[in-house]
Design an enzyme around this catalytic site. Structure first.
Site, PDB file in Angstrom:
ATOM      1  N   GLY A  74       9.616 127.838-155.219  1.00  0.00           N
ATOM      2  CA  GLY A  74      10.039 128.028-153.828  1.00  0.00           C
ATOM      3  C   GLY A  74       9.837 129.482-153.444  1.00  0.00           C
ATOM      4  O   GLY A  74       9.001 130.183-154.016  1.00  0.00           O
ATOM      5  N   ARG A  75      10.626 129.926-152.472  1.00  0.00           N
ATOM      6  CA  ARG A  75      10.455 131.304-151.976  1.00  0.00           C
ATOM      7  C   ARG A  75      10.614 132.328-153.097  1.00  0.00           C
ATOM      8  O   ARG A  75       9.835 133.271-153.203  1.00  0.00           O
ATOM      9  CB  ARG A  75      11.489 131.586-150.878  1.00  0.00           C
ATOM     10  CG  ARG A  75      11.182 130.929-149.553  1.00  0.00           C
ATOM     11  CD  ARG A  75      12.290 131.245-148.554  1.00  0.00           C
ATOM     12  NE  ARG A  75      13.557 130.723-149.059  1.00  0.00           N
ATOM     13  CZ  ARG A  75      14.163 129.648-148.550  1.00  0.00           C
ATOM     14  NH1 ARG A  75      13.633 129.001-147.541  1.00  0.00           N
ATOM     15  NH2 ARG A  75      15.296 129.208-149.062  1.00  0.00           N
ATOM     16  N   ILE A  76      11.633 132.149-153.945  1.00  0.00           N
ATOM     17  CA  ILE A  76      11.890 133.156-154.981  1.00  0.00           C
ATOM     18  C   ILE A  76      10.832 133.068-156.079  1.00  0.00           C
ATOM     19  O   ILE A  76      10.287 134.090-156.510  1.00  0.00           O
ATOM     20  CB  ILE A  76      13.322 133.002-155.544  1.00  0.00           C
ATOM     21  CG1 ILE A  76      14.341 133.326-154.441  1.00  0.00           C
ATOM     22  CG2 ILE A  76      13.540 133.916-156.757  1.00  0.00           C
ATOM     23  CD1 ILE A  76      15.781 132.970-154.774  1.00  0.00           C
TER      24      ILE A  76
ATOM     25  N   ARG B 118       8.335 120.481-157.536  1.00  0.00           N
ATOM     26  CA  ARG B 118       8.303 119.124-156.971  1.00  0.00           C
ATOM     27  C   ARG B 118       6.995 118.896-156.216  1.00  0.00           C
ATOM     28  O   ARG B 118       6.373 117.871-156.311  1.00  0.00           O
ATOM     29  CB  ARG B 118       9.475 118.937-156.001  1.00  0.00           C
ATOM     30  CG  ARG B 118      10.667 118.255-156.605  1.00  0.00           C
ATOM     31  CD  ARG B 118      11.773 118.214-155.597  1.00  0.00           C
ATOM     32  NE  ARG B 118      11.891 119.499-154.902  1.00  0.00           N
ATOM     33  CZ  ARG B 118      12.771 119.781-153.969  1.00  0.00           C
ATOM     34  NH1 ARG B 118      13.622 118.863-153.577  1.00  0.00           N
ATOM     35  NH2 ARG B 118      12.823 120.966-153.400  1.00  0.00           N
TER      36      ARG B 118
ATOM     37  N   ARG C 112      20.662 128.923-161.139  1.00  0.00           N
ATOM     38  CA  ARG C 112      22.029 128.448-160.994  1.00  0.00           C
ATOM     39  C   ARG C 112      22.491 127.815-162.290  1.00  0.00           C
ATOM     40  O   ARG C 112      21.730 127.060-162.918  1.00  0.00           O
ATOM     41  CB  ARG C 112      22.067 127.408-159.868  1.00  0.00           C
ATOM     42  CG  ARG C 112      23.407 127.103-159.276  1.00  0.00           C
ATOM     43  CD  ARG C 112      24.270 128.303-158.862  1.00  0.00           C
ATOM     44  NE  ARG C 112      24.444 128.456-157.451  1.00  0.00           N
ATOM     45  CZ  ARG C 112      24.049 129.536-156.755  1.00  0.00           C
ATOM     46  NH1 ARG C 112      23.449 130.536-157.358  1.00  0.00           N
ATOM     47  NH2 ARG C 112      24.284 129.625-155.474  1.00  0.00           N
TER      48      ARG C 112
ATOM     49  N   GLU D 100      30.396 129.328-165.245  1.00  0.00           N
ATOM     50  CA  GLU D 100      30.676 130.760-165.119  1.00  0.00           C
ATOM     51  C   GLU D 100      31.939 130.975-164.277  1.00  0.00           C
ATOM     52  O   GLU D 100      32.235 130.144-163.427  1.00  0.00           O
ATOM     53  CB  GLU D 100      29.468 131.490-164.499  1.00  0.00           C
ATOM     54  CG  GLU D 100      29.112 131.017-163.101  1.00  0.00           C
ATOM     55  CD  GLU D 100      27.841 131.680-162.572  1.00  0.00           C
ATOM     56  OE1 GLU D 100      26.830 131.725-163.277  1.00  0.00           O
ATOM     57  OE2 GLU D 100      27.878 132.119-161.422  1.00  0.00           O
TER      58      GLU D 100
ATOM     59  N   HIS E  27      25.624 137.264-162.929  1.00  0.00           N
ATOM     60  CA  HIS E  27      25.230 136.670-161.628  1.00  0.00           C
ATOM     61  C   HIS E  27      25.065 137.745-160.546  1.00  0.00           C
ATOM     62  O   HIS E  27      25.760 137.732-159.521  1.00  0.00           O
ATOM     63  CB  HIS E  27      26.259 135.611-161.184  1.00  0.00           C
ATOM     64  CG  HIS E  27      25.686 134.606-160.228  1.00  0.00           C
ATOM     65  ND1 HIS E  27      26.054 133.289-160.187  1.00  0.00           N
ATOM     66  CD2 HIS E  27      24.754 134.744-159.247  1.00  0.00           C
ATOM     67  CE1 HIS E  27      25.377 132.653-159.234  1.00  0.00           C
ATOM     68  NE2 HIS E  27      24.583 133.519-158.648  1.00  0.00           N
ATOM     69  N   ILE E  28      24.137 138.659-160.801  1.00  0.00           N
ATOM     70  CA  ILE E  28      23.940 139.786-159.876  1.00  0.00           C
ATOM     71  C   ILE E  28      22.500 139.881-159.374  1.00  0.00           C
ATOM     72  O   ILE E  28      22.109 140.914-158.812  1.00  0.00           O
ATOM     73  CB  ILE E  28      24.320 141.135-160.534  1.00  0.00           C
ATOM     74  CG1 ILE E  28      23.522 141.367-161.830  1.00  0.00           C
ATOM     75  CG2 ILE E  28      25.818 141.220-160.780  1.00  0.00           C
ATOM     76  CD1 ILE E  28      23.617 142.809-162.353  1.00  0.00           C
TER      77      ILE E  28
HETATM   78  C1  GLV Z   1      23.440 133.439-155.253  1.00  0.00           C
HETATM   79  O1  GLV Z   1      23.625 132.951-156.328  1.00  0.00           O
HETATM   80  C2  GLV Z   1      22.883 132.710-154.155  1.00  0.00           C
HETATM   81  O2  GLV Z   1      22.719 131.483-154.224  1.00  0.00           O
HETATM   82  O3  GLV Z   1      22.599 133.367-153.145  1.00  0.00           O
END
Ligand code: GLV
Ligand code: GLV
Length: 324
Positions: A155-157, A177, A238, A267, A285-286
């Site tokens: 996806g975008r990331i 997908r 995630r 978490e 988670h940063i």
């Molecule tokens: C961070 O975990 C987000 O979904 O933006």
């Protein structure tokens, strides 16, 4: 009278000020997460909420909050929302896509480089006063340049991660997908492959899918078993997409050369076994957490909320059916 809203966690003061121009705001600048019951109590009588990924918005909560019209997550991921329940209750739901892609991709590269080149392990050694001098064979890592990068979730990331790989002269394989248009594949120098081929070919494998019932444990024991021995495994999407117990087993077996992890199942309580491996880089988670990006996320969520409660279309509405 201004509509009442709840801001469930600490946000930047200027964002709070902006919200105060439009709403009667109950804030939680103390930042302690609400229990499900406390959240329902606070949300009763509120028209909207700025929420975080730890606030579960489901049917049971929505039943108790009949005045609620909009929930605006300060995150791109929104698996803390039961979207169908929001829609059934006529509650608009929004997220913050786009603004965090570059920062998250940057951080993914921080994990790739740190894990492959043993940055945090070497720093721990130095800080512990163990360094006695240069050695030829000290902290021999894995080269990132020219390695085959595998991206699961394009996806975008994922695409931003791929773009950054161009500078490291890496062949990029991806599985998703759906396939990207050919022009985009060419621009990213990325080749679409089956999941099997991705697992078998990647020297560095990074996961960028959202969490949903369909992606629960997408990477588990069977997938780790098909990865290249010595693979550098990166996860900053995630918790729950990866089976952390299977990851621990794969680390223990030596199949995984190094790992870089920013998210965990359950978490902030992570599998304590993960702490035992020197070849694992662990962050809390940063990935999106640059000053500019976290501000942009909070502002975008606030703008979504203002639009929603004004009766306008919020820029990032996830369930447009609600507006009819
Ligand atoms: C961070 O975990 C987000 O979904 O933006
Ligand atoms: C290492 O420090 C080198 O000079 O190669």
């Amino acid at each position: 009278m201004k509509p009442k809203i709840l801001v469930t966690r600490e946000v930047f003061d200027d964002v709070l000020g902006f919200l105060g121009e439009h709403f009667e705001v109950e804030a939680n600048q103390g930042d302690a997460p609400f229990s499900a019951d406390a959240l329902a109590q606070r949300l009763a009588g509120k028209a909207g909420a700025l929420t975080s990924i730890v606030d579960r918005i489901d049917g049971a909560l929505l039943d108790r909050c009949p005045d609620l019209k909009a929930v605006c997550n300060i995150a791109v991921g929104y698996n803390n929302f039961d979207l169908a329940a929001c829609t059934a209750h006529g509650v608009m739901a929004t997220n913050t896509p786009g603004v965090l892609d570059d920062s998250t991709a940057d951080f993914t590269w921080a994990l790739i480089l740190a894990a492959a080149r043993r940055v945090t392990e070497a720093e721990r050694y130095l800080r512990a006063g163990q360094w006695t001098g240069w050695k030829l064979k000290q902290f021999l890592g894995t080269d990132v340049h020219h390695a085959t990068l595998g991206i699961l979730g394009m996806g975008r990331i994922g695409q931003k991660v791929a773009r950054r790989a161009l500078g490291f002269d890496m062949p990029v394989l991806y599985h998703n997908r759906s396939r990207l248009p050919e022009a985009q594949e060419r621009a990213l120098n990325a080749r679409y492959v089956s999941l099997d081929e991705l697992l078998a070919q990647a020297d560095i494998l990074t996961v960028h899918t959202p969490y949903s019932p369909q992606t629960h444990h997408l990477v588990g024991a069977a997938e780790f078993a098909r990865m290249k021995p010595g693979v550098v495994f990166i996860h900053a999407s995630r918790g729950g997409v990866v089976d952390d117990a299977a990851l621990v087993a794969a680390l223990r077996s030596g199949r995984i050369g190094a790992a870089g992890l920013d998210v965990y199942e359950g978490e902030p309580r992570l599998d304590a076994e993960l702490l035992k491996f020197d070849n694992v880089v662990l962050t809390p988670h940063i990935a999106s957490s640059s000053e500019a990006t976290r501000r942009n996320m909070a502002w975008l969520a606030a703008r979504n909320l203002v639009a929603a409660l004004r009766g306008e279309a919020p820029p990032n509405l996830l369930n447009p059916e609600v507006r009819g």
